[in-house]
Write an enzyme that holds these catalytic residues in place. Structure first.
Site, PDB file in Angstrom:
ATOM      1  N   CYS A  18       0.849  -1.025  -0.123  1.00  0.00           N
ATOM      2  CA  CYS A  18      -0.042   0.213  -0.056  1.00  0.00           C
ATOM      3  C   CYS A  18       1.096   1.447   0.400  1.00  0.00           C
ATOM      4  O   CYS A  18       2.292   1.053   0.308  1.00  0.00           O
ATOM      5  CB  CYS A  18      -0.988  -0.141   1.221  1.00  0.00           C
ATOM      6  SG  CYS A  18      -0.301   0.144   2.791  1.00  0.00           S
ATOM      7  N   CYS A  21       3.030   1.466   3.246  1.00  0.00           N
ATOM      8  CA  CYS A  21       4.466  -0.066   2.902  1.00  0.00           C
ATOM      9  C   CYS A  21       5.143   1.249   2.111  1.00  0.00           C
ATOM     10  O   CYS A  21       6.293   1.581   2.202  1.00  0.00           O
ATOM     11  CB  CYS A  21       3.861  -0.507   1.891  1.00  0.00           C
ATOM     12  SG  CYS A  21       2.923  -1.968   2.697  1.00  0.00           S
ATOM     13  N   ASP A 429      13.490  22.622 -34.155  1.00  0.00           N
ATOM     14  CA  ASP A 429      14.949  22.862 -35.593  1.00  0.00           C
ATOM     15  C   ASP A 429      14.186  21.819 -37.188  1.00  0.00           C
ATOM     16  O   ASP A 429      13.660  21.202 -36.772  1.00  0.00           O
ATOM     17  CB  ASP A 429      15.810  21.371 -35.305  1.00  0.00           C
ATOM     18  CG  ASP A 429      17.040  22.022 -36.204  1.00  0.00           C
ATOM     19  OD1 ASP A 429      17.463  22.983 -36.343  1.00  0.00           O
ATOM     20  OD2 ASP A 429      17.722  21.054 -36.503  1.00  0.00           O
ATOM     21  N   ASP A 620      17.563  18.024 -33.239  1.00  0.00           N
ATOM     22  CA  ASP A 620      18.793  16.663 -33.282  1.00  0.00           C
ATOM     23  C   ASP A 620      20.356  16.710 -33.280  1.00  0.00           C
ATOM     24  O   ASP A 620      20.836  15.991 -33.133  1.00  0.00           O
ATOM     25  CB  ASP A 620      18.329  15.764 -34.460  1.00  0.00           C
ATOM     26  CG  ASP A 620      18.795  17.039 -35.701  1.00  0.00           C
ATOM     27  OD1 ASP A 620      18.794  17.351 -35.573  1.00  0.00           O
ATOM     28  OD2 ASP A 620      19.377  15.485 -36.777  1.00  0.00           O
ATOM     29  N   ASP A 624      21.524  21.926 -30.771  1.00  0.00           N
ATOM     30  CA  ASP A 624      20.042  21.876 -30.261  1.00  0.00           C
ATOM     31  C   ASP A 624      20.169  21.809 -29.109  1.00  0.00           C
ATOM     32  O   ASP A 624      18.744  22.924 -28.054  1.00  0.00           O
ATOM     33  CB  ASP A 624      19.383  21.121 -30.890  1.00  0.00           C
ATOM     34  CG  ASP A 624      19.080  21.404 -32.504  1.00  0.00           C
ATOM     35  OD1 ASP A 624      18.803  22.176 -32.858  1.00  0.00           O
ATOM     36  OD2 ASP A 624      19.029  20.518 -33.045  1.00  0.00           O
TER      37      ASP A 624
END
Length: 731
Positions: A18, A21, A429, A620, A624
């Site tokens: 739970c 826990c 980009d 990528d 960037d």
């Protein structure tokens, strides 16, 4: 000054049931010196712990958790999945036995069977109830005692206390009920059925939870199932099957058609076609030959080949993806932090409410109200369910992040998933993200291809006639009839020239070449109307290769979907104004900027944020990374640079930009599901605790008994898990 070396690991922890826990496990680990953070994933039964190995060891953490009733699995040789299966089988067996005791006890209690003697029937129920407590419920009491010794409490504490109170009261009434209650004219009863049914319903609920939770972890299991169990290891002239654990970098491995690649490596012999859709998202198999890289988990469609292992075990790309998904599923969403704070005080608060309920009933009704006071207090202990609250967020996150992984969208953490839904502006980009370079051969004889940037003075050239793709270097730069070019090699037979077309500046139809004869450029480069900025031709003695920039497939569709979601898109490019405008129009983007530097991208992100926008950055490349780091949500392409993917919170495997609106849609659905789960978990407790306490007895004479309280508690947890599984259908 000594530099701290931190490690981060996801470790299985058995015994958690739970929110209380998970809160106890986190609090215990965080209290240990050397542990920087600990985050429990309750549905997966794991903890993501960041620690300093020089200060604290895994053995010490295991001992610390064992003291409060939990088992941390640090031995890598132990099969956690097998242990969980065995635990599930044992739980199922306990549930079956508990139902036998429950049916016998209920039958005696309801008078369906019996001896006709109240004392004898009560003694039989005592035996059945005691057997049920010892055989099926002993774990509740053992864990509750260990937690109590360390001033901790959880769901086990509530179950242990409620069943003990109802059982002990029943034992008292069996032997002394008539003497004590009868003397005061109070009707008395035994509640063995309540003590038995509480355990039976709680165990049944946990069994249903475990079955339902298997669906939330299906994405991880499917990823783990991608790698084969064994590999064909080549040793000299012999080929033997070996387990993956025995493989080492440098080993030569053979893979045949229809099999999966076991580890990462480089092809040394043979040709093949491999399905890499699990990594790239591209459905079309990729041709591989000598020198090409192959990845663990990909499927060989044609041919047999051998490759040299470069990364094995946890170092493969597949293992990295699995680790990333596991860490994301175990991370905490911002809303979960509120739930965690509530969970720490929830059980003590319920205990206090239970005691208060008992005291109020005695104060109102005196000794005559004692039976109702006890039952009300027990009902409060049973019906209060931290399980539903603890499962509300992580189950939805596991399903949502797992489904994203199945769609080749890797989400780094829960914060990224939650922030995705807020995005209303996106900076993207152009080169490599929105567009790609397509190679088209012009001529069918020998040719070389150029794979560098026209801005570089040195770039690699590969001989495409050879499968070895021997690499040479372009030396210097020069001028071919007024057009920029580079040459490679000293021998006229091996010289290669790269001629680059600048925007709207077409090359001559037949440029003079130092080689014998002349070479006609590709038709597209002769066309002044072509607007792409990255078109170049590789000119050799006999042929040419055109490198042409093109919009990625489905890019326009992806941009249309984003605009339909109310997201404003800004394209950033280092190209000329005319080239940037051309590609923006092709992609359906109205906002664009040309000739930008990395700082310009970051400045735009911060400008939009200053206007109150929630900004996603898609890129990528290294250039960037600044903007990716500054954005509210950073998205990198899986075929981009490692720097971009390290910075990014979301990685799209492959080139399909439609994954971006998919990720945003999934984010909104997942966060909506989390809110639904939390709403019903809290409403359940707000409504049911007063009903269990008997707050409305004076109005409607209605009260939830301990038996029905346990049934409702079990169903609340199951309903949260089942609701989360709906994401597989609705998202």
């Amino acid at each position: 000054m000594e530099i701290k070396t931190m490690e981060k690991k996801t470790i299985a922890v058995l015994g958690m049931m739970c929110a209380g826990c998970s809160a106890n496990v986190e609090r215990r680990l965080r209290s240990m010196e050397g542990v920087a953070s600990a985050a429990v994933n309750l549905p997966a039964r794991t903890v993501l712990v960041e620690y300093e190995p020089k200060v604290v060891t895994l053995e010490q953490m295991k001992a610390g958790l064992a003291a409060i009733g939990y088992d941390m699995v640090i031995d890598e040789d132990r099969d956690v999945e097998a242990m969980e299966r065995q635990s599930y089988v044992r739980l199922r067996r306990r549930v079956a036995v508990s139902w036998v005791f429950a049916l016998l006890t209920m039958s005696l209690s309801m008078g369906w069977i019996g001896t006709g003697s109240g004392m004898v029937d009560n003694l039989l129920m005592l035996v059945f109830a005691l057997a049920n407590l010892l055989c099926c419920g002993r774990r509740f009491y053992a864990t509750a005692l260990r937690q109590a010794r360390h001033w901790a409490a959880g769901m086990d504490t509530l179950v242990a206390m409620s069943t003990c109170v109802s059982f002990l009261l029943s034992v008292f009434n069996t032997f002394w009920g008539e003497q004590f209650w009868g003397a005061h004219g109070i009707e008395w009863h035994t509640y063995y059925d309540a003590s038995v049914m509480i355990i039976t319903f709680v165990l049944s609920g946990r069994l249903m939870e475990e079955r339902a939770k298997k669906g939330t972890a299906s994405a991880i299991r499917s990823l783990m199932g991608l790698a084969p169990k064994t590999a064909h290891l080549v040793d000299g002239g012999t080929v033997t099957d070996a387990p993956l654990s025995a493989l080492q970098p440098g080993d030569t491995i053979e893979v045949r058609a229809g099999e999966k690649v076991p580890v990462d490596g480089t092809v040394v012999s043979g040709e093949t076609r491999i399905d890499e859709s699990m990594i790239s998202g591209e459905a079309e198999p990729v041709t591989k030959g000598k020198g090409d890289r192959v990845l663990a988990g990909t499927v060989v469609r044609e041919g047999t080949f051998r490759f040299k292992a470069s990364a094995v075990g946890s170092k493969t790309m597949l293992a990295g993806i699995i680790r990333m998904v596991q860490e994301a599923q175990g991370s905490k969403a911002p809303v979960q932090r509120v739930v965690d704070r509530i969970a720490l005080v929830f059980v003590p608060t319920v205990l206090a409410i239970s005691v208060l309920t008992f005291v109020l009933w005695i104060a109102i009704g005196g000794v005559a109200a004692m039976p109702r006071a006890v039952l009300s207090a027990v009902s409060v202990l049973v019906i209060a369910c931290p399980c539903a609250m603890g499962l509300a967020t992580p189950t939805a996150l596991m399903v949502g992040i797992g489904k994203a992984a199945g769609r080749n969208i890797l989400i780094k953490d829960a914060t990224a998933l939650e922030n995705l839904r807020k995005v209303d502006a996106m900076v993207i980009d152009k080169t490599g993200t929105l567009t790609m370079v397509k190679n088209e051969e012009c001529g069918v004889q020998r040719y070389d291809y150029f794979c560098g940037s026209e801005r570089d003075r040195k770039a690699p050239v590969h001989d495409c006639n050879s499968k070895n793709e021997k690499e040479s270097t372009i030396e210097g730069n020069g001028n071919i009839d007024g057009n920029t070019g580079w040459k490679s090699g000293d021998s006229p037979a091996h010289q290669t020239y790269c001629a680059t077309q600048n925007e709207c500046s077409p090359l001559p139809h037949s440029p003079k070449s130092p080689l014998e004869g002349t070479q006609t450029l590709p038709p597209v480069m002769q066309n002044p109307s072509y607007k792409g900025n990255h078109t170049s031709a590789i000119i050799t003695q006999n042929s040419a290769l055109e490198l042409r920039e093109t919009l990625k497939p489905h890019a326009r569709e992806a941009m249309d979907e984003l605009r339909a979601e109310g997201i404003e898109i800004y394209m950033m490019s280092g190209d000329t104004e005319e080239a940037a405008r051309y590609w923006a129009e092709k992609a359906g983007i109205s906002h664009y900027r040309s000739r930008v530097m990395p700082q310009d991208k970051e400045d735009l992100v911060r400008k939009l944020q200053a206007e109150g926008r929630h900004v996603a950055m898609v890129g990528d490349g290294i250039n960037d990374s600044q903007a990716l780091a500054a954005a509210d949500v950073s998205i990198a392409m899986g075929k981009g640079t490692d720097v971009a993917m390290d910075v990014a919170q979301v990685t799209l495997m492959g080139t399909d930009l439609r994954r971006i609106p998919e990720a945003i849609h999934l984010s909104r659905k997942t966060v909506g599901m989390i809110r639904q789960n939390l709403f019903w978990a809290f409403v359940y407790n707000v409504i049911c605790i007063p009903l269990a306490a008997g707050a409305f007895c004076g109005i409607a004479d209605f009260q939830i008994t301990p038996m029905w309280a346990s049934a409702l508690m079990a169903m609340s947890s199951v309903s949260v898990v089942l609701n989360s599984l709906r994401l597989k259908v609705v998202a």
